[in-house]
Design an enzyme around this catalytic site. Structure first.
Site, PDB file in Angstrom:
ATOM      1  N   ASP A 160       8.187   0.134  -9.427  1.00 33.45           N
ATOM      2  CA  ASP A 160       7.602   0.301 -11.292  1.00 33.45           C
ATOM      3  C   ASP A 160       8.388   1.428 -11.140  1.00 33.45           C
ATOM      4  O   ASP A 160       8.151   1.660 -12.485  1.00 33.45           O
ATOM      5  CB  ASP A 160       6.260   0.400 -10.711  1.00 33.45           C
ATOM      6  N   LYS A 190       6.416 -12.829 -10.770  1.00 31.35           N
ATOM      7  CA  LYS A 190       7.184 -12.243 -10.314  1.00 31.35           C
ATOM      8  C   LYS A 190       8.092 -12.923  -9.111  1.00 31.35           C
ATOM      9  O   LYS A 190       8.848 -12.484  -8.961  1.00 31.35           O
ATOM     10  CB  LYS A 190       6.452 -11.078  -9.912  1.00 31.35           C
ATOM     11  N   GLN A 192       0.271  -3.692  -7.637  1.00 34.24           N
ATOM     12  CA  GLN A 192      -0.375  -4.568  -8.623  1.00 34.24           C
ATOM     13  C   GLN A 192      -1.047  -3.722  -8.949  1.00 34.24           C
ATOM     14  O   GLN A 192      -2.491  -3.760  -8.926  1.00 34.24           O
ATOM     15  CB  GLN A 192      -0.417  -5.684  -8.672  1.00 34.24           C
TER      16      GLN A 192
END
Ligand code: NAD
Length: 322
Positions: A140, A73, A117
């Protein structure tokens, strides 16, 4: 005679295998194209915004798979000009300290998107922390408010993996409206938002899960089969209708001995037995190179669109947020 027959049957066989080759839905290629587009959006808006987009990825603990995902990422951010604000925190971090990290990133004016994460170490409840991320910085799309916006068809950051699937279908002109879609998996991360996005695109959607009976009878009816069950190579030809479109969200790292057992070459595999299903499907995603790169690309789309929003730039990425 037998020779002629052999040649003939050989030709028929070749012809048949040509006719049955599925279209490979190339997520890697589309992700690269999206990166080019985002890079140009950033350079267009940079002068007015006065700063580049910023994305903070919080990683807690030392899970090796998470380390690889976070590194991918951050590399993608660097390629397009998004500034990374990585936070790598010890697995035994105190709950209050992790909350404090999130608070600091929430109030940092240079951070447009925050991603926690997952999975977190077992002692930490992810729901408690996900809800602390400001909905406007939720890279997200997993905040309750943003899932609610998806449910109601209101704009907002979208869950990256299902949004990536939608972009992949759209870019390959795969029709959704009126189609029968089956989503295997009902997680908040993938299955549920995937079902909502397909429904918003006018598919008739059924969600299957671990307690579903006679799974293959259901999946056999699907024009569009999305597999996110998290079981390596669980779906085979017995589950798939001829000419269905099959999207494999699963991703698994395989050990050397399993590689030999499964008779496959790649060290990564999905939830679908690709070599079997490819012969039946009209289109299919590979693993790797299908949904995985699209998830990262949609994280960038969310981050850049948050930046446009925070800096008062005109919003240009609406076509990518289902
Ligand atoms: P999860 O474990 O949270 O959810 C799995 C879902 O599958 C559950 O809802 C469960 O009910 C269902 N399921 C399990 N066994 C089943 C069965 N036998 N029949 C029908 N349904 C069954 O997993 P997740 O987070 O949704 O992820 C699913 C898979 O996708 C995993 O392999 C994960 O690694 C992968 N993933 C990939 C990406 C990517 O970018 N490619 C992103 C997220 C997740």
């Amino acid at each position: 005679m037998s020779l002629t027959l052999a040649i003939y049957s050989g030709r028929a066989c070749i012809k048949q295998s040509f006719m049955c080759m599925a279209l490979i839905l190339d997520g890697k290629k589309l992700a690269k194209e999206l990166e080019m587009r985002l890079k140009s959006e950033i350079s267009l808006g940079l002068a007015q915004a006065g700063r580049p987009p910023g994305l903070a990825v919080i990683r807690v603990g030392d899970d090796p798979a998470s380390a690889v995902y976070v590194s991918n990422k951050e590399k993608a951010c660097a390629r397009i000009g998004v500034k990374s604000f990585g936070r790598y925190l010890p697995k035994d971090i105190a709950i209050e300290d992790l909350k404090e990290e999130i608070d600091q990133l929430n109030s940092n004016q240079n951070v447009d998107g925050i991603l926690l994460q997952l999975p977190l170490p077992k002692a930490l409840d992810e729901r408690e922390f996900l809800k602390l991320i400001l909905p406007e910085k939720d890279a997200d799309g997993l905040h309750t408010i943003n899932l609610g916006r998806l449910l109601k068809g209101e704009p907002g950051p979208r869950s990256c993996t299902p949004a990536g699937v939608m972009a992949l279908l759209a870019s390959n002109q795969i029709p959704i409206e009126g189609k029968r879609a089956v989503v295997i998996g009902r997680s908040i991360l993938v299955g549920q938002p995937m079902a909502l996005m397909l429904q918003a695109a006018n598919a008739t959607v059924t969600v299957a899960h671990s307690r579903t009976n006679n799974l293959h009878e259901l999946t056999k009816q699907a024009d569009l089969l999305i597999v996110a069950a998290g079981h390596p190579r669980m779906i085979g030809s017995e589950h798939v209708k001829k000419n269905a479109v099959v999207i494999d969200v699963g991703i698994h790292r395989i050990t050397e001995d399993l590689l030999i057992d499964l008779k496959i070459n790649s060290k990564l595999c999905g939830d679908v037995r690709f070599e079997e299903v490819e012969r039946i499907a009209s289109a299919i995603t590979p693993v790797p190179g299908g949904v995985g790169p699209m998830t990262v690309a949609m994280l960038l789309v969310n981050s850049v669109s948050r930046w446009q929003h925070h800096c008062g730039l005109s919003f240009s990425l609406g076509d990518l947020l289902p």
